[in-house]
Design a protein around this motif. Structure first.
Motif, PDB file in Angstrom:
ATOM      1  N   ILE A   8       5.702  46.492 -39.450  1.00  0.00           N
ATOM      2  CA  ILE A   8       4.334  47.303 -39.175  1.00  0.00           C
ATOM      3  C   ILE A   8       4.591  48.850 -39.102  1.00  0.00           C
ATOM      4  O   ILE A   8       5.411  49.386 -38.447  1.00  0.00           O
ATOM      5  N   ILE A   9       3.901  49.564 -39.862  1.00  0.00           N
ATOM      6  CA  ILE A   9       3.851  51.043 -39.985  1.00  0.00           C
ATOM      7  C   ILE A   9       2.890  51.563 -39.163  1.00  0.00           C
ATOM      8  O   ILE A   9       1.785  51.444 -39.180  1.00  0.00           O
ATOM      9  N   MET A  29      -1.638  54.901 -34.629  1.00  0.00           N
ATOM     10  CA  MET A  29      -2.426  53.891 -35.265  1.00  0.00           C
ATOM     11  C   MET A  29      -1.786  52.955 -36.174  1.00  0.00           C
ATOM     12  O   MET A  29      -0.733  53.275 -36.761  1.00  0.00           O
ATOM     13  N   TRP A  30      -1.951  51.741 -35.904  1.00  0.00           N
ATOM     14  CA  TRP A  30      -1.450  50.688 -37.133  1.00  0.00           C
ATOM     15  C   TRP A  30      -2.341  49.334 -37.108  1.00  0.00           C
ATOM     16  O   TRP A  30      -3.493  49.122 -36.300  1.00  0.00           O
ATOM     17  N   HIS A  37      -5.089  48.994 -34.260  1.00  0.00           N
ATOM     18  CA  HIS A  37      -4.780  49.216 -32.809  1.00  0.00           C
ATOM     19  C   HIS A  37      -4.405  50.838 -32.699  1.00  0.00           C
ATOM     20  O   HIS A  37      -4.231  51.456 -33.784  1.00  0.00           O
ATOM     21  N   ARG A  38      -4.749  51.251 -31.540  1.00  0.00           N
ATOM     22  CA  ARG A  38      -4.230  52.453 -31.166  1.00  0.00           C
ATOM     23  C   ARG A  38      -3.579  52.472 -29.892  1.00  0.00           C
ATOM     24  O   ARG A  38      -3.753  51.695 -29.201  1.00  0.00           O
ATOM     25  N   GLU A  39      -2.496  53.660 -30.004  1.00  0.00           N
ATOM     26  CA  GLU A  39      -1.731  53.869 -28.480  1.00  0.00           C
ATOM     27  C   GLU A  39      -1.615  55.114 -28.480  1.00  0.00           C
ATOM     28  O   GLU A  39      -0.926  55.983 -29.406  1.00  0.00           O
ATOM     29  N   CYS A  40      -1.575  55.392 -27.228  1.00  0.00           N
ATOM     30  CA  CYS A  40      -0.972  57.098 -26.724  1.00  0.00           C
ATOM     31  C   CYS A  40       0.347  56.960 -26.261  1.00  0.00           C
ATOM     32  O   CYS A  40       0.569  56.196 -25.443  1.00  0.00           O
ATOM     33  N   THR A  46      -3.871  52.120 -24.672  1.00  0.00           N
ATOM     34  CA  THR A  46      -4.086  51.042 -25.906  1.00  0.00           C
ATOM     35  C   THR A  46      -5.245  50.359 -25.935  1.00  0.00           C
ATOM     36  O   THR A  46      -5.878  50.239 -24.897  1.00  0.00           O
ATOM     37  N   ASP A  47      -5.620  50.185 -27.365  1.00  0.00           N
ATOM     38  CA  ASP A  47      -6.974  49.649 -27.309  1.00  0.00           C
ATOM     39  C   ASP A  47      -7.036  49.222 -28.841  1.00  0.00           C
ATOM     40  O   ASP A  47      -6.166  49.603 -29.735  1.00  0.00           O
TER      41      ASP A  47
END
Length: 87
Positions: A8-9, A29-30, A37-40, A46-47
């Motif tokens: 997963i990149i 993001m991936w 998906h995105r994550e800080c 995450t969401d």
């Protein structure tokens, strides 16, 4: 048997601001199983996104949800004006 490993990149989004901690350039993001998906990386927020590209809330808004953040009075809103052609 052979095992297939899925890579997963994850990529950082330039200029993106975290909706939780407001840190800029900290969102990665991936896509996994056709779901973005995105994550800080600063606060761990995450969401995921739906088909229209809108974030899916983790919980529905209820009367027990925290109130929305107050609007900063020093921020000016941007209004777009419709220009009409000369007749």
């Amino acid at each position: 048997m052979s095992e297939i490993s899925v890579v997963i990149i994850k990529r950082f989004i330039a200029g993106a601001v975290c909706p939780s901690c407001n840190a800029q350039d900290s969102i990665k993001m991936w896509t996994q199983d056709s779901t973005p998906h995105r994550e800080c990386v600063s606060c761990g927020y995450t969401d995921t996104f739906n088909e229209q590209g809108n974030p899916v809330p983790t919980e529905p808004d209820t009367r027990l949800s925290p109130p929305p953040k107050p609007i900063d009075p020093n921020v000016q809103t941007l209004r777009f004006v419709e220009l009409r052609p000369k007749t």
